[in-house]
Design an enzyme around this catalytic site. Structure first.
Site, PDB file in Angstrom:
ATOM      1  CG  ASP A   1      -2.069  -0.893   0.962  1.00 52.97           C
ATOM      2  OD1 ASP A   1      -2.523  -1.034  -0.156  1.00 52.97           O
ATOM      3  OD2 ASP A   1      -2.528  -1.427   1.853  1.00 52.97           O
TER       4      ASP A   1
ATOM      5  CG  ASP B   1      -6.823  -4.819  -3.270  1.00 50.22           C
ATOM      6  OD1 ASP B   1      -6.866  -5.828  -3.709  1.00 50.22           O
ATOM      7  OD2 ASP B   1      -7.383  -4.351  -2.386  1.00 50.22           O
TER       8      ASP B   1
HETATM    9  N1  GLY Z   1      -6.834  -1.963  -0.961  1.00 50.43           N
HETATM   10  C1  GLY Z   1      -7.746  -2.156  -0.020  1.00 50.43           C
HETATM   11  C2  GLY Z   1      -9.335  -2.237  -0.509  1.00 50.43           C
HETATM   12  O1  GLY Z   1      -9.570  -1.848  -1.588  1.00 50.43           O
HETATM   13  O2  GLY Z   1     -10.151  -2.458   0.334  1.00 50.43           O
END
Ligand code: GLY
Length: 395
Positions: free
Chosen positions: A108, A170
């Protein structure tokens, strides 16, 4: 032939259904209300407002959502040129500085650093911001496993879930940090890692109908895929809405950065299956396969991410009818998001209602969530740019 001549007319026609200047001004008004509420201290970055509340839940720089609020403030500065937004954007961006001195702890980093320092660098050319971005890209790259060909998305899940090497869909968005660094003084290896991650994901993360798994678990010794599963979706075999949105956005961005045709083709495949299965108002249920549909919660955040991605994709697709189709779909999504049913207005100071964060964990269901707001504003700005210049969105 007529269809080849019509797109710009259609484009203008559809653009009239949404007043981007008015909706961006709405976002600015809501953001000002949020600024007025933010408490003193370090724990002050807005993340979400639960559906039964009207005040923000705040986080600090450690949270994966910490970059979206400064990103919104930079966008408001970019669109208004009003220094009050720049001052606030810089204030919240600088709170994230410790991220650049931490070892690679999570994929992230891309969301956190590029939306804050990256947006800030684009507007200010601050060398201090640039150093943070370059250091963070190197840190993200330490999570790459060359045997597998992807980044380890969630190091903490290796032990906790018994997933030796895990990659989540993601993670595609965070490749943008590597592309950015490779073009701005970082190593070319960062580009190679991003491309290899995208290629491996294209092979392993999708079912034959182009719907995405949320998580793919890999064997660290053989580098082979063990299984495709879910963490935030309804089931291992289901299409989790935001996961598919990340795929649409991620492969579109990879095409923008590499101009590799396979990424452009793939972005269209993953977009098409999502668009074919949407409800009439163009806002997905949180998971396309939840048996509770039509009584399942929606996910406005997935709609905002997808709308922004489709506006960019529409500028890359050479088939004019298809490009127009993506554009119209994006405008239809933004039209619903801009309606009284989805804008927060006087309910709370976020931009949007009705997003779903982590349904299986029971968290942020039918809530206002900061990343929905971030991508909503980004999409409005892309649409405004397209409508003004009748050119593809470049960011
Ligand atoms: N990247 C985490 C979500 O989309 O919840």
């Amino acid at each position: 032939m007529i269809i080849w001549l019509l797109p710009s007319v259609y484009t203008l026609g559809w653009a009239q259904t949404i007043n981007t200047a008015r909706e961006i001004a709405y976002c600015a008004d809501q953001a000002q209300k949020t600024l007025n509420q933010i408490p003193p201290g370090d724990y002050n970055i807005p993340r979400g407002i639960d559906h039964d509340k009207n005040v923000w839940r705040y986080v600090d720089y450690h949270d994966w959502c910490s970059g979206f609020w400064p990103g919104i403030l930079w966008d408001l500065y970019a669109v208004t040129h009003n220094d009050k937004w720049k001052i606030q954007a810089d204030r919240f961006t600088r709170e994230l500085t410790p991220l650049s001195s931490q070892s690679g702890f999570d994929h992230d980093l891309g969301f956190m650093v590029l939306n804050s320092f990256g947006q800030g660098y684009q507007l200010t050319k601050s060398t201090a911001y640039k150093q943070v971005i370059l250091r963070s890209a190197d840190s993200l790259a330490t999570l790459f496993n060359p045997r597998v060909g992807t980044i380890l998305s969630w190091p903490q899940m290796v032990k906790k879930m018994g997933w030796p090497h895990n990659t989540i869909i993601d993670n595609m968005i965070n490749l943008e940090l590597l592309f950015w660094a490779s073009k701005n003084g970082g190593s070319h290896e960062l580009y190679d890692i991003a491309v290899r991650h995208a290629e491996t994901t294209m092979r392993n993360h999708f079912r034959p109908d182009y719907t995405s798994y949320h998580v793919v678990v890999y064997d660290t010794v053989t580098g082979k895929k063990i299984k495709g599963i879910t963490h935030q979706g309804y089931a291992d075999s289901s299409m989790w809405a935001r996961g598919q949105s990340w795929a649409i956005y991620g492969f579109t961005m990879c095409y923008r950065e590499t101009r590799k045709a396979e990424f452009l083709n793939f972005a269209q495949k993953v977009a098409d299956v999502y668009l074919q299965r949407l409800p009439a108002d163009r806002i997905p249920y949180w998971d396309f396969n939840d048996p509770a549909i039509p009584n399942a919660p929606r996910d406005a955040s997935a709609a905002a991410v997808t709308a922004s991605a489709l506006l960019q994709l529409s500028g890359f697709v050479s088939d004019k009818a298809k490009a127009d189709y993506y554009y119209k779909q994006a405008v239809a999504m933004l039209t619903t998001l801009s309606s009284a049913a989805y804008q927060s207005r006087s309910t709370n100071s976020a931009f949007l209602l009705h997003s779903t964060g982590h349904h299986p964990a029971g968290s942020e269901i039918d809530a206002s969530i900061i990343y929905a707001d971030y991508y909503y504003l980004e999409a409005l700005m892309r649409l405004q740019k397209i409508n003004r210049k009748n050119l593809p969105a470049s960011r």
